[in-house]
Design a protein around this motif. Structure first.
Motif, PDB file in Angstrom:
ATOM      1  N   GLU A  28       0.732  -1.112   0.021  1.00  0.00           N
ATOM      2  CA  GLU A  28      -0.088  -0.197   0.054  1.00  0.00           C
ATOM      3  C   GLU A  28       0.714   1.544  -0.069  1.00  0.00           C
ATOM      4  OE1 GLU A  28      -2.900  -0.305   3.852  1.00  0.00           O
ATOM      5  OE2 GLU A  28      -4.022  -1.969   2.323  1.00  0.00           O
ATOM      6  N   LYS A  29       1.886   1.477   0.904  1.00  0.00           N
ATOM      7  CA  LYS A  29       2.832   2.163   1.130  1.00  0.00           C
ATOM      8  C   LYS A  29       3.583   2.961  -0.484  1.00  0.00           C
ATOM      9  CE  LYS A  29       5.689   5.088   3.133  1.00  0.00           C
ATOM     10  NZ  LYS A  29       4.669   6.913   4.076  1.00  0.00           N
ATOM     11  N   ILE A  30       4.247   1.425  -1.230  1.00  0.00           N
ATOM     12  CA  ILE A  30       4.756   1.738  -2.786  1.00  0.00           C
ATOM     13  C   ILE A  30       3.667   2.487  -4.073  1.00  0.00           C
ATOM     14  CG2 ILE A  30       4.974   0.261  -4.663  1.00  0.00           C
ATOM     15  CD1 ILE A  30       7.016  -1.678  -2.556  1.00  0.00           C
ATOM     16  N   ALA A  38       4.351   9.967  -9.840  1.00  0.00           N
ATOM     17  CA  ALA A  38       3.878   9.840 -11.323  1.00  0.00           C
ATOM     18  C   ALA A  38       2.947  11.540 -11.891  1.00  0.00           C
ATOM     19  CB  ALA A  38       2.195   8.941 -11.659  1.00  0.00           C
ATOM     20  N   ILE A  39       2.743  11.946 -10.362  1.00  0.00           N
ATOM     21  CA  ILE A  39       2.333  13.225 -10.367  1.00  0.00           C
ATOM     22  C   ILE A  39       3.422  13.909 -10.813  1.00  0.00           C
ATOM     23  CG2 ILE A  39       1.339  15.499  -9.077  1.00  0.00           C
ATOM     24  CD1 ILE A  39      -0.565  12.666  -7.791  1.00  0.00           C
ATOM     25  N   ASN A  40       4.291  13.706  -9.594  1.00  0.00           N
ATOM     26  CA  ASN A  40       5.513  14.949 -10.078  1.00  0.00           C
ATOM     27  C   ASN A  40       7.038  13.920  -9.877  1.00  0.00           C
ATOM     28  OD1 ASN A  40       8.035  16.921  -9.835  1.00  0.00           O
ATOM     29  ND2 ASN A  40       7.151  17.585  -7.885  1.00  0.00           N
ATOM     30  N   PRO A  41       7.386  13.212 -10.642  1.00  0.00           N
ATOM     31  CA  PRO A  41       8.544  12.506 -11.655  1.00  0.00           C
ATOM     32  C   PRO A  41      10.048  12.776 -11.062  1.00  0.00           C
ATOM     33  CG  PRO A  41       7.813  12.794 -13.504  1.00  0.00           C
ATOM     34  CD  PRO A  41       6.592  14.002 -12.744  1.00  0.00           C
ATOM     35  N   ARG A  42       9.586  13.415 -11.098  1.00  0.00           N
ATOM     36  CA  ARG A  42      11.375  14.484 -10.516  1.00  0.00           C
ATOM     37  C   ARG A  42      11.280  15.000  -8.941  1.00  0.00           C
ATOM     38  NH1 ARG A  42      14.306  16.444 -15.095  1.00  0.00           N
ATOM     39  NH2 ARG A  42      15.817  17.411 -13.477  1.00  0.00           N
ATOM     40  N   ASP A  43      11.101  14.928  -7.835  1.00  0.00           N
ATOM     41  CA  ASP A  43      10.509  15.028  -6.930  1.00  0.00           C
ATOM     42  C   ASP A  43      11.702  13.585  -6.350  1.00  0.00           C
ATOM     43  OD1 ASP A  43      10.279  15.469  -4.134  1.00  0.00           O
ATOM     44  OD2 ASP A  43       8.083  14.868  -4.258  1.00  0.00           O
ATOM     45  N   GLY A  44      12.488  14.484  -6.194  1.00  0.00           N
ATOM     46  CA  GLY A  44      13.909  13.656  -5.124  1.00  0.00           C
ATOM     47  C   GLY A  44      13.366  12.957  -3.137  1.00  0.00           C
ATOM     48  N   GLU A  45      12.655  13.471  -2.688  1.00  0.00           N
ATOM     49  CA  GLU A  45      12.319  12.907  -1.351  1.00  0.00           C
ATOM     50  C   GLU A  45      11.501  11.989  -2.173  1.00  0.00           C
ATOM     51  OE1 GLU A  45      12.238  12.615   2.233  1.00  0.00           O
ATOM     52  OE2 GLU A  45      13.615  13.629   0.989  1.00  0.00           O
ATOM     53  N   THR A  46      10.068  11.916  -3.030  1.00  0.00           N
ATOM     54  CA  THR A  46       9.826  11.376  -2.925  1.00  0.00           C
ATOM     55  C   THR A  46      10.125   9.288  -3.348  1.00  0.00           C
ATOM     56  OG1 THR A  46       7.716  12.216  -3.533  1.00  0.00           O
ATOM     57  CG2 THR A  46       7.448   9.543  -4.257  1.00  0.00           C
ATOM     58  N   GLN A  47      11.041  10.176  -4.182  1.00  0.00           N
ATOM     59  CA  GLN A  47      12.456   9.181  -4.575  1.00  0.00           C
ATOM     60  C   GLN A  47      12.845   8.059  -3.869  1.00  0.00           C
ATOM     61  OE1 GLN A  47      14.590  11.377  -7.681  1.00  0.00           O
ATOM     62  NE2 GLN A  47      13.082  11.259  -9.639  1.00  0.00           N
ATOM     63  N   LYS A  48      14.102   9.017  -2.885  1.00  0.00           N
ATOM     64  CA  LYS A  48      14.700   7.746  -2.185  1.00  0.00           C
ATOM     65  C   LYS A  48      13.427   7.298  -1.148  1.00  0.00           C
ATOM     66  CE  LYS A  48      17.246  12.260  -1.304  1.00  0.00           C
ATOM     67  NZ  LYS A  48      17.855  13.345  -0.545  1.00  0.00           N
ATOM     68  N   GLN A  49      12.142   7.833  -0.845  1.00  0.00           N
ATOM     69  CA  GLN A  49      11.077   7.283  -0.292  1.00  0.00           C
ATOM     70  C   GLN A  49      10.413   5.674  -0.438  1.00  0.00           C
ATOM     71  OE1 GLN A  49       7.858  10.301   1.195  1.00  0.00           O
ATOM     72  NE2 GLN A  49       8.993  10.944   2.528  1.00  0.00           N
ATOM     73  N   LEU A  50      10.722   6.116  -2.172  1.00  0.00           N
ATOM     74  CA  LEU A  50       9.981   5.265  -2.741  1.00  0.00           C
ATOM     75  C   LEU A  50      11.311   3.986  -3.079  1.00  0.00           C
ATOM     76  CD1 LEU A  50       7.988   3.694  -4.624  1.00  0.00           C
ATOM     77  CD2 LEU A  50       8.507   4.678  -6.379  1.00  0.00           C
ATOM     78  N   MET A  51      12.604   4.168  -2.363  1.00  0.00           N
ATOM     79  CA  MET A  51      13.433   3.179  -3.312  1.00  0.00           C
ATOM     80  C   MET A  51      13.530   2.113  -1.484  1.00  0.00           C
ATOM     81  SD  MET A  51      16.006   1.508  -4.633  1.00  0.00           S
ATOM     82  CE  MET A  51      15.860   3.063  -5.699  1.00  0.00           C
ATOM     83  N   LEU A  52      13.802   3.328  -0.465  1.00  0.00           N
ATOM     84  CA  LEU A  52      13.490   2.767   0.781  1.00  0.00           C
ATOM     85  C   LEU A  52      12.113   1.660   0.955  1.00  0.00           C
ATOM     86  CD1 LEU A  52      14.664   5.720   2.381  1.00  0.00           C
ATOM     87  CD2 LEU A  52      15.802   3.583   2.200  1.00  0.00           C
ATOM     88  N   GLU A  53      11.998   1.974   0.649  1.00  0.00           N
ATOM     89  CA  GLU A  53      10.293   1.205   0.746  1.00  0.00           C
ATOM     90  C   GLU A  53      10.085  -0.107  -0.127  1.00  0.00           C
ATOM     91  OE1 GLU A  53       7.508  -0.211   2.940  1.00  0.00           O
ATOM     92  OE2 GLU A  53       8.386   1.367   2.864  1.00  0.00           O
ATOM     93  N   TYR A  54      10.422  -0.164  -1.400  1.00  0.00           N
ATOM     94  CA  TYR A  54      11.246  -1.367  -2.566  1.00  0.00           C
ATOM     95  C   TYR A  54      12.060  -2.500  -1.963  1.00  0.00           C
ATOM     96  CZ  TYR A  54       8.851   1.050  -7.018  1.00  0.00           C
ATOM     97  OH  TYR A  54       8.552   1.761  -7.898  1.00  0.00           O
ATOM     98  N   ASN A  55      12.972  -1.764  -1.218  1.00  0.00           N
ATOM     99  CA  ASN A  55      13.987  -2.820  -0.093  1.00  0.00           C
ATOM    100  C   ASN A  55      13.352  -3.117   0.747  1.00  0.00           C
ATOM    101  OD1 ASN A  55      16.204  -2.023  -1.935  1.00  0.00           O
ATOM    102  ND2 ASN A  55      16.510  -0.233  -1.458  1.00  0.00           N
ATOM    103  N   ARG A  56      12.572  -1.861   2.050  1.00  0.00           N
ATOM    104  CA  ARG A  56      12.434  -2.806   2.844  1.00  0.00           C
ATOM    105  C   ARG A  56      11.062  -4.384   2.148  1.00  0.00           C
ATOM    106  NH1 ARG A  56      10.452   2.206   4.325  1.00  0.00           N
ATOM    107  NH2 ARG A  56      12.246   2.925   5.087  1.00  0.00           N
ATOM    108  N   ALA A  57      10.251  -3.663   1.294  1.00  0.00           N
ATOM    109  CA  ALA A  57       9.140  -4.862   0.869  1.00  0.00           C
ATOM    110  C   ALA A  57      10.318  -5.954   0.221  1.00  0.00           C
ATOM    111  CB  ALA A  57       8.920  -4.142  -0.449  1.00  0.00           C
ATOM    112  N   LEU A  58      11.399  -5.535   0.105  1.00  0.00           N
ATOM    113  CA  LEU A  58      11.418  -7.215  -0.758  1.00  0.00           C
ATOM    114  C   LEU A  58      12.250  -7.789   0.395  1.00  0.00           C
ATOM    115  CD1 LEU A  58      14.830  -6.028  -3.290  1.00  0.00           C
ATOM    116  CD2 LEU A  58      12.721  -7.371  -3.814  1.00  0.00           C
TER     117      LEU A  58
END
Length: 89
Positions: A28-30, A38-58
């Motif tokens: 759900e968080k992902i 998708a709304i703002n693809p250049r948002d660096g903070e969202t990119q970081k959070q998403l990468m962290l959540e992907y790694n947790r999800a693994l």
């Protein structure tokens, strides 16, 4: 003196239902973070959070029988996110 270095054993490992619940919360968080990206693809903070959540999800998906089949798709999403990050630099 070095007692703090010892790892304490958990009382009992999480049950299968708990693992599934944690994996569902991560999914759900992902989804939420992917929508923000998708709304703002250049948002660096969202990119970081998403990468962290992907790694947790693994690790969560690997422990959950119900979500284990989604690990390959998760790796693909990680590669896509890396490409987005590279393009935005």
């Amino acid at each position: 003196m070095f007692g703090f270095l010892k790892k304490y054993q958990a009382a009992e490992p999480p049950s299968e239902q708990q693992q599934d619940h944690l994996a569902e919360l991560s999914r759900e968080k992902i989804t939420q973070l992917e929508q923000q990206l998708a709304i703002n693809p250049r948002d660096g903070e969202t990119q970081k959070q998403l990468m962290l959540e992907y790694n947790r999800a693994l690790s969560l998906f690997a422990k959950s029988r119900r979500y284990r089949n989604e690990i390959d798709a998760l790796f693909v999403k990680i590669d896509e996110l890396r490409n987005v990050v590279r393009q935005s630099i």
